[in-house]
Scaffold this active site. Structure first.
Site, PDB file in Angstrom:
ATOM      1  N   GLU A 137      24.040  51.605  -3.313  1.00  0.00           N
ATOM      2  CA  GLU A 137      24.928  52.758  -3.480  1.00  0.00           C
ATOM      3  C   GLU A 137      25.314  53.018  -4.939  1.00  0.00           C
ATOM      4  O   GLU A 137      25.310  54.180  -5.369  1.00  0.00           O
ATOM      5  CB  GLU A 137      26.174  52.573  -2.606  1.00  0.00           C
ATOM      6  CG  GLU A 137      25.870  52.718  -1.114  1.00  0.00           C
ATOM      7  CD  GLU A 137      27.002  52.263  -0.217  1.00  0.00           C
ATOM      8  OE1 GLU A 137      28.057  51.855  -0.762  1.00  0.00           O
ATOM      9  OE2 GLU A 137      26.850  52.303   1.016  1.00  0.00           O
ATOM     10  N   ASP A 188      33.805  52.850  -6.668  1.00  0.00           N
ATOM     11  CA  ASP A 188      33.568  53.521  -5.385  1.00  0.00           C
ATOM     12  C   ASP A 188      34.753  53.225  -4.469  1.00  0.00           C
ATOM     13  O   ASP A 188      34.887  52.120  -3.941  1.00  0.00           O
ATOM     14  CB  ASP A 188      32.265  53.004  -4.770  1.00  0.00           C
ATOM     15  CG  ASP A 188      31.883  53.750  -3.491  1.00  0.00           C
ATOM     16  OD1 ASP A 188      32.723  54.501  -2.958  1.00  0.00           O
ATOM     17  OD2 ASP A 188      30.745  53.579  -3.023  1.00  0.00           O
ATOM     18  N   LYS A 200      29.942  49.646  10.096  1.00  0.00           N
ATOM     19  CA  LYS A 200      29.233  49.167   8.906  1.00  0.00           C
ATOM     20  C   LYS A 200      29.803  47.839   8.416  1.00  0.00           C
ATOM     21  O   LYS A 200      29.093  47.038   7.804  1.00  0.00           O
ATOM     22  CB  LYS A 200      29.320  50.229   7.811  1.00  0.00           C
ATOM     23  CG  LYS A 200      28.529  49.908   6.548  1.00  0.00           C
ATOM     24  CD  LYS A 200      28.608  51.059   5.574  1.00  0.00           C
ATOM     25  CE  LYS A 200      27.911  50.744   4.263  1.00  0.00           C
ATOM     26  NZ  LYS A 200      27.939  51.900   3.335  1.00  0.00           N
ATOM     27  N   ASP A 221      23.192  58.550   3.562  1.00  0.00           N
ATOM     28  CA  ASP A 221      24.327  57.725   3.157  1.00  0.00           C
ATOM     29  C   ASP A 221      25.102  57.374   4.413  1.00  0.00           C
ATOM     30  O   ASP A 221      25.846  58.195   4.945  1.00  0.00           O
ATOM     31  CB  ASP A 221      25.209  58.492   2.156  1.00  0.00           C
ATOM     32  CG  ASP A 221      26.502  57.759   1.843  1.00  0.00           C
ATOM     33  OD1 ASP A 221      26.558  56.533   2.063  1.00  0.00           O
ATOM     34  OD2 ASP A 221      27.459  58.412   1.384  1.00  0.00           O
TER      35      ASP A 221
END
Length: 442
Positions: A203, A225, A100, A37
């Site tokens: 995800e 999330d 990211k 992850d």
């Protein structure tokens, strides 16, 4: 003829018996496919253990199950994870985080310049791609995928240390809204870390796997999330072992960092009220930020916490301090209640519902028809956020899995499936939705 059939049957029975006895009494093989992850603010690595069917999220040498997604460059080397984060305040121009957000994306010059304002390090444009300018004993640029590769290499080494074997294969998660280019550049980061990627998994799908939703009778799953820097809401449809991402929305500038920042701003005002001057030294701001972050985490379990932070303030009484010497420390103390924290952030908390409502509207679904609401990301531990979601849906969200580790747990399960581990799980298959677009509320 019948004798031959009987012999074949006996051989098959013996093979089944040998397999059963092997599973019962022989040590299970060491897993060799890891689940990764690579998060915006933290990243983790996990493995699925054959035989027991358990997922292990691998710890670092200090027993921590995740590492900050930060990489710091010094004159003597490159540091990743906690070691890099510890240098963020002392080496801000060369400590890269949030990579990211940039990986695989093409930016217009104006957009990239606007994005780079929030960072202490320098972000430059290379034909539409973002790169980070590093100045140590020389000046050079690095790509977002290189930053990712240093983090993935750190995770790979953690896994190899724990398992005692060389790791060369992995499954990795990406946000559902990542396009093909962003996915390919994430894979490239893994390749630079010496890893072959067997599968890229979304995800939200990984989170659904962690919650075991691939094995139960649910159809509409909403995944909220909320991590350190971003909010992503996804609506999944599940039929059998297949997941379709039906709608997505989010806010790429809303997360735990923003809640901490509100509390930090309040604390700085309290310091000024008590001592007559605000904290200005980098070390003071750093210590206040650490104390505020710890307070935010503790307030998820406790109704109040006490801040105690020594500060070197430039007050009138310190004007007689010899030149070059630091002022004598003063002790700042304050009680922070959960109610105060919620009041400071209530408008930010309310922003969470906007993408939830958008996802339901775009998915043509009433909130009463959501079978399961699952929470992912450390910021969903905040009691007010859980209460907000519970009140909106009229039922409690599923919190049976550690939200910090839900994605890595699901990716590790998928890694076990790809590695042929037993007992075999039902594999979740993602149905690509080429026409899906993410609505962003940033």
């Amino acid at each position: 003829m019948s004798g031959e059939i009987s012999m074949i049957g006996s051989v098959i029975l013996a093979l089944f018996l040998a397999g059963y006895l092997g599973q019962q009494y022989l040590p299970p093989p060491t897993p060799k496919v890891i689940g990764l992850d690579l998060g915006t603010t933290f990243c983790s690595v996990g493995v699925f253990h054959p035989g027991s069917g358990e997922v292990e999220v691998i710890e670092d040498e200090q027993g921590r199950k995740s590492i900050p997604s930060a990489v710091s460059f010094t004159a003597t080397g490159v540091l990743a994870g906690h070691e890099a984060a510890d240098l963020a305040d002392r080496n801000p121009q060369n400590t890269i985080y949030d990579a990211k957000r940039f990986i695989g994306k093409i930016f217009e010059l104006e957009v990239l310049e606007q994005e780079s304002i929030r960072y202490p390090f320098k972000v430059i444009n290379n034909n539409g791609s973002a790169e980070f300018l590093i100045s140590t004993n020389r000046t050079f640029s690095v790509s977002p995928e290189f930053i990712g590769s240093r983090l993935l290499l750190k995770l790979r080494k953690m896994a190899e240390r724990q398992l005692g074997v060389l790791i060369q294969k992995a499954v990795i998660s990406v946000p559902a809204e990542f396009d093909e280019r962003q996915r390919n550049y994430t894979v490239r980061a893994a390749n630079l870390a010496g890893l072959e990627v067997l599968r890229v998994i979304n995800e939200p799908t990984a989170a659904a796997l962690a919650y075991g939703l691939h094995k139960v009778d649910v159809f509409n799953v909403l995944v909220v999330d909320l991590g350190g820097g971003t909010l992503d809401v996804s609506l999944l449809n599940k039929q059998g072992g297949m997941f379709l991402t039906r709608a997505m929305a989010g806010n790429n500038k809303l997360g735990g960092q923003d809640f901490s920042q509100r509390l930090l701003q309040y604390t700085i005002k309290r310091v000024q009220q008590e001592f007559g001057v605000p904290p200005t030294l980098k070390e003071d701001i750093y210590h206040l930020r650490q104390a505020v972050e710890a307070a935010k985490i503790n307030l998820t379990l406790q109704p109040s916490v006490t801040l105690r932070v020594p500060l070197h303030l430039q007050t009138h009484s310190s004007s007689g301090t010899p030149e070059g010497a630091a002022p004598a420390p003063v002790l700042f103390q304050d009680v922070i209640t959960r109610e105060l924290f919620e009041e400071l952030n209530e408008d930010l908390f309310q922003k969470i519902l906007a993408p939830v409502k958008t996802v339901l509207a775009e998915g043509h679904l009433e909130k009463e028809n959501v079978d399961e609401v699952v929470l992912v990301g450390g910021s969903t531990r905040i009691p007010r956020i859980r209460r907000l979601i519970s009140e909106y849906f009229g039922k409690e969200p599923n919190t049976s899995v550690d939200p910090d580790l839900a994605v890595v747990t699901g990716v590790a399960i998928q890694a076990g499936i790809m590695g042929g581990s037993w007992p075999l799980q039902v594999s979740a298959i993602e149905i690509p939705n080429r026409h899906l677009r993410k609505t962003n509320f940033s």
